[in-house]
Design a protein around this motif. Structure first.
Motif, short mmCIF file in Angstrom:
data_model
loop_
_atom_site.label_atom_id
_atom_site.label_comp_id
_atom_site.label_asym_id
_atom_site.label_seq_id
_atom_site.Cartn_x
_atom_site.Cartn_y
_atom_site.Cartn_z
N PHE A 123 0.83 -1.20 0.00
CA PHE A 123 0.00 0.00 0.00
C PHE A 123 0.86 1.26 0.00
CE2 PHE A 123 -2.03 3.62 1.84
CZ PHE A 123 -3.28 3.62 1.25
N PHE A 160 3.84 7.02 8.50
CA PHE A 160 3.64 7.82 9.72
C PHE A 160 4.64 7.41 10.81
CE2 PHE A 160 -0.80 7.76 7.92
CZ PHE A 160 -0.72 9.05 7.38
N GLU A 178 1.25 -3.74 11.48
CA GLU A 178 0.82 -3.92 10.08
C GLU A 178 0.73 -5.43 9.83
OE1 GLU A 178 -0.14 -2.21 7.19
OE2 GLU A 178 -0.15 -4.20 6.33
N VAL A 202 1.74 -7.86 12.85
CA VAL A 202 0.56 -8.46 13.47
C VAL A 202 -0.69 -7.74 12.99
CG1 VAL A 202 1.73 -9.17 15.60
CG2 VAL A 202 0.69 -6.89 15.46
N VAL A 204 -3.90 -5.62 13.79
CA VAL A 204 -4.40 -4.74 14.85
C VAL A 204 -5.69 -5.37 15.37
CG1 VAL A 204 -5.30 -2.45 15.38
CG2 VAL A 204 -3.43 -2.69 13.74
C1 SAM Z 1 -4.99 2.61 4.25
S1 SAM Z 1 -3.53 1.64 4.37
C2 SAM Z 1 -2.50 2.71 5.35
C3 SAM Z 1 -1.03 2.47 5.26
C4 SAM Z 1 -0.11 3.61 5.76
N1 SAM Z 1 -0.61 4.25 6.95
C5 SAM Z 1 0.15 4.63 4.67
O1 SAM Z 1 -0.40 5.75 4.74
O2 SAM Z 1 0.89 4.34 3.72
C6 SAM Z 1 -4.07 0.40 5.49
C7 SAM Z 1 -3.05 -0.67 5.85
O3 SAM Z 1 -3.62 -1.51 6.84
C8 SAM Z 1 -3.20 -2.85 6.62
N2 SAM Z 1 -4.18 -3.68 7.34
C9 SAM Z 1 -5.43 -4.04 6.96
N3 SAM Z 1 -6.05 -4.70 7.96
C10 SAM Z 1 -5.16 -4.76 9.00
C11 SAM Z 1 -5.21 -5.29 10.33
N4 SAM Z 1 -6.32 -5.88 10.81
N5 SAM Z 1 -4.14 -5.15 11.11
C12 SAM Z 1 -3.01 -4.54 10.66
N6 SAM Z 1 -2.91 -4.01 9.42
C13 SAM Z 1 -3.97 -4.11 8.59
C14 SAM Z 1 -3.14 -2.98 5.12
O4 SAM Z 1 -2.25 -4.02 4.73
C15 SAM Z 1 -2.61 -1.58 4.71
O5 SAM Z 1 -1.20 -1.58 4.64
#
Ligand code: SAM
Length: 304
Positions: A123, A160, A178, A202, A204
């Motif tokens: 992402f 971030f 993540e 892990v 979230v």
């Molecule tokens: C909207 S992106 C944000 C990424 C980062 N903050 C950025 O701005 O580049 C959401 C991220 O959450 C991760 N993700 C989705 N579900 C998750 C979960 N339950 N726990 C941890 N990460 C998760 C996805 O793989 C993705 O990398």
């Protein structure tokens, strides 16, 4: 001639990541609005010029005539001026740079002088201006201080986490969570010089957040997928008692649901900013700042 940033300002040519389906002839295409119709779209006008150049007049091999689900992802790097084309899915995906014959599987993006090294499919914000704008909004909202403990939830490649690590300094701590292994690997490569960052591959979840009870959190940023964080995660995060939370959201409906949980838990919404990071579409990116100070004032450790 106009620069690509001029075009971005007009609301066109901004999308640095495109996921196309292939037509039976192997041209890149998009699906029609709320339909399965496959529409050739090599000239999609919101796609960044580097992306359009990478797919223009290009015919991808289609294994058999009925195979309509083949996807191609094109990711353009603003810093290197190249585009990486990846055929999905699977490890047999062919990959190559749109700017020449050299094969390149990693994309490098530079934000605040830091090189983020992204593996295929990891992402990254799609608008070229988004990383800087969102990092600024998060830092202004959280005002992290040296020595504090910060969380970056749904951290992706660590956009971030890197900014928070610079702000809390070597005496502080940043815990980044993540779940996507390639994103975690990209973050590990990009943030290797920041020992204050603890990167956790892990999900979230209430359980993984409870694991932070001993350290707690002074500030937190969360940037979940469209579905939002959900009640249980919000409650577990706020139970850690962060004095300020920045919620970055691409879906106002799930943001509203999650903010309601925070308000019920004694947090105040102090600012809500909307950014037009998806021009020519109905989508909007929001950054909400919550604090646990009754008057909404930032910068104290007052209980909720
Ligand atoms: C909207 S992106 C944000 C990424 C980062 N903050 C950025 O701005 O580049 C959401 C991220 O959450 C991760 N993700 C989705 N579900 C998750 C979960 N339950 N726990 C941890 N990460 C998760 C996805 O793989 C993705 O990398």
């Amino acid at each position: 001639p106009r620069s690509s940033s001029d075009r971005s300002d007009e609301g066109l040519g901004w999308r640095t990541r495109m996921r196309y389906v292939l037509t039976e002839q192997g041209e890149v295409a998009l699906r029609g609005h709320r339909s399965h119709e496959v529409v050739p779209a090599a000239d999609c006008r919101i796609a960044h010029p580097l992306v359009r150049a990478a797919v223009a007049d290009r015919v991808f091999p289609v294994r058999d005539a009925g195979e309509t689900e083949v996807e191609v992802e094109v990711a353009a790097s603003m810093s290197s001026g190249t585009a990486v084309v990846t055929r999905l899915p699977g490890p047999s995906a062919s990959s190559g740079s749109g700017s020449g014959s050299e094969v390149e599987t990693e994309i490098v993006e530079v934000v605040r002088d830091r090189r983020f090294r992204l593996g295929p499919g990891v992402f990254w914000q799609v608008h070229p201006g988004a990383p800087e704008v969102l990092v600024d909004a998060v830092l202004v909202g959280l005002a992290p201080r040296a020595g504090e403990t910060a969380l970056d939830l749904y951290a992706g490649a660590g956009l971030f986490a890197a900014a928070l690590a610079e702000a809390v300094g070597p005496s502080g701590t940043v815990v980044a969570m993540e779940s996507d292994p390639p994103a975690v690997a990209s973050a590990a490569r990009s943030l290797a010089d920041l020992p204050q960052v603890s990167l956790r591959g892990v999900r979230v979840s209430p359980g993984s957040l409870r694991g932070l009870a001993a350290t707690g959190a002074d500030v937190a940023v969360l940037d979940p997928p469209r579905a939002g964080a959900g009640r249980a995660v919000m409650q577990a995060l706020l139970a850690l008692g962060p004095r300020a939370v920045a919620y970055v959201s691409c879906d106002p409906a799930s943001l509203a649901r999650d903010l309601a949980v925070a308000v019920a838990q004694g947090y105040s919404l102090v600012t809500l900013r909307a950014f037009d990071l998806f021009p020519m579409t109905a989508h909007v990116e929001c950054v909400a700042i919550l604090t646990n100070t009754p008057g909404g004032e930032r910068g104290t450790h007052a209980p909720a």
